[in-house]
Scaffold this active site. Structure first.
Site, mmCIF file in Angstrom:
data_model
loop_
_atom_site.group_PDB
_atom_site.id
_atom_site.type_symbol
_atom_site.label_atom_id
_atom_site.label_comp_id
_atom_site.label_asym_id
_atom_site.label_seq_id
_atom_site.Cartn_x
_atom_site.Cartn_y
_atom_site.Cartn_z
ATOM 1 N N LYS A 183 0.856 -1.188 0.000
ATOM 2 C CA LYS A 183 0.000 0.000 0.000
ATOM 3 C C LYS A 183 0.900 1.249 0.000
ATOM 4 O O LYS A 183 1.639 1.498 0.929
ATOM 5 C CB LYS A 183 -0.883 0.012 1.258
ATOM 6 C CG LYS A 183 -1.841 1.204 1.297
ATOM 7 C CD LYS A 183 -1.589 2.013 2.555
ATOM 8 C CE LYS A 183 -2.179 3.382 2.675
ATOM 9 N NZ LYS A 183 -2.058 4.346 1.627
ATOM 10 N N GLU A 258 10.246 1.981 10.087
ATOM 11 C CA GLU A 258 11.257 2.968 9.676
ATOM 12 C C GLU A 258 10.597 4.327 9.842
ATOM 13 O O GLU A 258 9.685 4.661 9.081
ATOM 14 C CB GLU A 258 11.664 2.752 8.211
ATOM 15 C CG GLU A 258 12.396 1.457 7.949
ATOM 16 C CD GLU A 258 13.813 1.479 8.470
ATOM 17 O OE1 GLU A 258 14.354 2.569 8.746
ATOM 18 O OE2 GLU A 258 14.387 0.393 8.620
ATOM 19 N N CYS A 292 13.812 11.491 5.654
ATOM 20 C CA CYS A 292 13.962 11.094 7.063
ATOM 21 C C CYS A 292 15.388 11.280 7.559
ATOM 22 O O CYS A 292 15.623 11.577 8.719
ATOM 23 C CB CYS A 292 13.544 9.643 7.223
ATOM 24 S SG CYS A 292 14.379 8.546 6.065
ATOM 25 N N GLU A 393 10.685 16.778 13.918
ATOM 26 C CA GLU A 393 10.970 16.588 12.500
ATOM 27 C C GLU A 393 10.080 17.540 11.695
ATOM 28 O O GLU A 393 8.852 17.450 11.762
ATOM 29 C CB GLU A 393 10.669 15.141 12.103
ATOM 30 C CG GLU A 393 11.049 14.846 10.674
ATOM 31 C CD GLU A 393 10.669 13.431 10.240
ATOM 32 O OE1 GLU A 393 9.519 13.025 10.493
ATOM 33 O OE2 GLU A 393 11.515 12.758 9.650
HETATM 34 P P1 NAP Z 1 2.655 8.839 7.278
HETATM 35 O O1 NAP Z 1 1.652 9.915 7.269
HETATM 36 O O2 NAP Z 1 2.922 8.133 8.566
HETATM 37 O O3 NAP Z 1 2.164 7.799 6.169
HETATM 38 C C1 NAP Z 1 2.958 6.701 5.800
HETATM 39 C C2 NAP Z 1 2.053 5.624 5.234
HETATM 40 O O4 NAP Z 1 1.183 5.158 6.261
HETATM 41 C C3 NAP Z 1 1.145 6.100 4.107
HETATM 42 O O5 NAP Z 1 1.017 5.072 3.159
HETATM 43 C C4 NAP Z 1 -0.154 6.356 4.824
HETATM 44 O O6 NAP Z 1 -1.279 6.308 3.970
HETATM 45 C C5 NAP Z 1 -0.158 5.225 5.815
HETATM 46 N N1 NAP Z 1 -0.997 5.422 6.993
HETATM 47 C C6 NAP Z 1 -1.400 6.581 7.539
HETATM 48 N N2 NAP Z 1 -2.160 6.337 8.629
HETATM 49 C C7 NAP Z 1 -2.240 5.001 8.766
HETATM 50 C C8 NAP Z 1 -2.879 4.129 9.707
HETATM 51 N N3 NAP Z 1 -3.586 4.603 10.726
HETATM 52 N N4 NAP Z 1 -2.729 2.799 9.554
HETATM 53 C C9 NAP Z 1 -1.999 2.298 8.543
HETATM 54 N N5 NAP Z 1 -1.385 3.080 7.611
HETATM 55 C C10 NAP Z 1 -1.479 4.410 7.733
HETATM 56 O O7 NAP Z 1 4.057 9.334 6.741
HETATM 57 P P2 NAP Z 1 4.358 10.165 5.413
HETATM 58 O O8 NAP Z 1 3.923 11.570 5.630
HETATM 59 O O9 NAP Z 1 3.829 9.441 4.238
HETATM 60 O O10 NAP Z 1 5.934 10.083 5.326
HETATM 61 C C11 NAP Z 1 6.781 10.952 5.982
HETATM 62 C C12 NAP Z 1 7.348 10.291 7.226
HETATM 63 O O11 NAP Z 1 8.014 9.091 6.853
HETATM 64 C C13 NAP Z 1 8.392 11.139 7.916
HETATM 65 O O12 NAP Z 1 8.191 11.100 9.296
HETATM 66 C C14 NAP Z 1 9.699 10.458 7.548
HETATM 67 O O13 NAP Z 1 10.743 10.672 8.457
HETATM 68 C C15 NAP Z 1 9.274 9.034 7.505
HETATM 69 N N6 NAP Z 1 10.229 8.268 6.693
HETATM 70 C C16 NAP Z 1 11.092 7.426 7.328
HETATM 71 C C17 NAP Z 1 12.039 6.715 6.589
HETATM 72 C C18 NAP Z 1 13.014 5.786 7.243
HETATM 73 O O14 NAP Z 1 13.588 4.970 6.536
HETATM 74 N N7 NAP Z 1 13.234 5.858 8.543
HETATM 75 C C19 NAP Z 1 12.075 6.870 5.203
HETATM 76 C C20 NAP Z 1 11.176 7.740 4.589
HETATM 77 C C21 NAP Z 1 10.247 8.428 5.347
HETATM 78 P P3 NAP Z 1 -1.908 7.649 3.356
HETATM 79 O O15 NAP Z 1 -0.871 8.262 2.511
HETATM 80 O O16 NAP Z 1 -3.075 7.159 2.603
HETATM 81 O O17 NAP Z 1 -2.269 8.521 4.518
#
Ligand code: NAP
Length: 504
Positions: A183, A258, A292, A393
């Site tokens: 997803k 992650e 990230c 962040e």
């Molecule tokens: P996010 O809002 O947490 O969303 C990530 C994924 O989770 C999306 O596919 C989202 O779907 C889904 N999601 C949201 N709520 C959910 C729930 N309640 N249950 C299951 N899935 C859910 O994060 P983002 O804004 O996409 O990404 C940015 C974040 O990712 C930053 O904090 C960044 O640091 C982190 N990141 C970490 C790494 C690493 O390797 N450590 C790498 C890249 C990014 P929807 O899009 O449909 O809401």
């Protein structure tokens, strides 16, 4: 191959090898973050029934060893290698898709595709090397420890680097014989859809990788709660990761996370100023700071504060912000209006706290910017390490600068955050660089570099930056269970241990 794509892109669901729309026909649109009058993608919005069908397909494929997927590592090897080749062959077009959905400059989107291909190549080599271990016990019995696929994996990925984030999960999971449901983030459905299509083109049997798009709260949540999923592999925000971990604990699913980072770049007075400044600017502004591992906190020793900062400012001022499609562009827009708002709120909090705004600090305006979410590269100086600006962040182009006096203070400041994803250490004294690298609590510490992620290494966080490791040899571990097979070698009918229960 040409980089031309015709808009809007269509992203359908892929369930059991079949492309389909959502069962209720619903779709959602993704706008171009650099030009919001343009729709980049129209994607199917999966219903719960669709998600369950995708999970059932993956479950059935795993449990039945469909097309010998679980047992035939040569098949898996071929699929992974061929996928890498297809990714490389289609780089210009795929880079364009990523660039349009993410707002990532083409100069970064092109290597992004190469990096995803590299992940498939690396793990293709692992398919035939899933060795276990064996030991003869003193009584002649044989213990064999074998690695088996964890089963059906639910993969939930973010938008910022859509292909590599997906590749890091899909490639090792497939290498060991898992099946999965992927997803993507709702901002980047087409990027992941394109990758799943390539996997099928590469010979992947139907049902092994199923692709569903739709809101995280519905589609993602079902992957976390459905008992037919064995493991959840998640990349995203720390708050989302915590919710997922809690829910997945209901049936003790395996979980790897992650998550976010607030990463220090530590520069000592004996550093090569030019090399450090370039590294910091690269690590900070890549993908507009929506990364990230971005080096979003500069910790600089007082003696070189002015010289290093002025060079960093020069390099930052030279960044060309604008249309991601242009070869000339170094930095694109924020992913969305809400992300732009978040970044501007952090900037306001920096101003309200009285930190010194060195450059930027505003939304960009003008014909090139008015239809997109462009924020100027921003630097705040004299930032208190306990402030929001230094602790949270931001996920945008905002650098927080804090000075330190000595090594002990640098280490204390570096570790004084809840995150622990990356750090960069810069000193002209290699012994000090190593000493500091040891003491910083982060999953990756770069010495004399920033934000490089070789596939042969690892990626993952200490503290609230996550659990588990992706990439490299350890990237396999998140997708295997270890089984012990104990084979009696004594041949005895009455073994010594039985006497604890049975009398002769
Ligand atoms: P996010 O809002 O947490 O969303 C990530 C994924 O989770 C999306 O596919 C989202 O779907 C889904 N999601 C949201 N709520 C959910 C729930 N309640 N249950 C299951 N899935 C859910 O994060 P983002 O804004 O996409 O990404 C940015 C974040 O990712 C930053 O904090 C960044 O640091 C982190 N990141 C970490 C790494 C690493 O390797 N450590 C790498 C890249 C990014 P929807 O899009 O449909 O809401």
């Amino acid at each position: 191959m040409s980089a031309e794509v015709s808009l809007p892109l269509q992203a359908r669901l892929i369930i059991n090898g079949e492309e389909t729309g959502a069962s209720n026909g619903r779709q959602f649109a993704r706008e171009n973050p650099a030009n919001t009058s343009e729709t980049v993608t129209v994607a199917a919005e999966a219903t719960l029934d669709d998600v369950r069908a995708a999970i059932d397909a993956a479950r059935e494929a795993f449990d039945s060893n469909k097309a010998n997927w679980v047992s035939d590592y040569k098949l898996r090897e071929r699929v992974l290698y061929t996928t890498a080749q297809l990714l490389r062959a289609q780089t210009p077009r795929l880079a364009k898709v990523v660039s349009l959905e993410v707002g990532m400059p083409m100069r970064q989107a092109i290597p992004h595709i190469g990096a995803a291909a590299g992940v498939f190549e690396f793990y293709a080599g692992y398919c035939s090397k899933l060795y276990g271990e064996s030991l003869f016990l003193p009584n002649g019995s044989l213990i064999t420890l074998i690695k088996e696929p964890v089963g059906v994996v639910g993969m939930i990925t973010p938008w910022n680097f859509p292909l590599t984030q997906t590749a890091r999960k899909v490639a090792p999971a497939l290498a060991v014989g898992c099946t999965l449901v992927a997803k993507p983030a709702s901002y980047t459905p087409a990027s992941t859809y394109e990758l799943v299509k390539l996997l099928h083109e590469a010979g992947l049997p139907p049902g092994i990788v199923n692709y569903i798009s739709g809101p995280g709260s519905v589609v993602g949540n079902e992957l976390v709660e459905n008992p037919k999923i064995d493991k959840v592999s998640f990349t995203g925000e720390t708050t989302t990761g915590k919710q997922i971990l809690q829910k997945a604990s209901q049936d003790l699913k395996r979980v790897s996370l992650e998550l976010g980072g607030k990463n220090p770049f530590i520069a000592f007075a004996d550093v090569d100023i030019e090399a450090a400044a370039r590294s910091l600017v690269f690590g900070m502004y890549r993908n507009a700071g929506q990364a990230c591992g971005s080096t979003s906190r500069l910790l600089v020793q007082k003696e070189i504060h002015d010289t290093l900062l002025s060079r960093v400012v020069e390099l930052t001022q030279a960044l060309r912000v604008g249309n991601p499609a242009s070869e000339e562009t170094d930095m694109g827009p924020m992913i969305s209006q809400s992300q732009e708002k978040t970044v501007l709120e952090y900037i306001k909090s920096g101003l309200d706290s009285g930190f010194k705004l060195v450059i930027g600090g505003h939304k960009l305006s003008g014909p090139e910017y008015d239809n997109g979410y462009f924020v100027a590269p921003t630097i705040f100086d004299e930032v208190d390490n306990s402030s929001k600006l230094a602790q949270e962040e931001i996920f945008g182009p905002v650098l927080a600068v804090t000075s330190f006096t000595d090594e002990a203070e640098a280490i204390r400041l570096a570790n004084d955050v809840t995150y622990g994803l990356t750090a960069a250490v810069w000193s002209g004294d290699p012994a000090r660089a190593l000493r500091v690298a040891r003491q910083v609590r982060a999953g990756t510490v770069w010495v004399w570099d920033a934000y490089t992620q070789p596939v042969e290494g690892i990626w993952g966080g200490y503290k609230q930056s996550g659990m588990g490791r992706e990439l490299g040899p350890y990237g396999i571990d998140d997708f295997v269970e270890i089984k012990q097979i104990y084979t009696d070698g004594t041949g005895l009918t009455m073994k010594p241990a039985y006497r604890q229960v049975i009398r002769e």
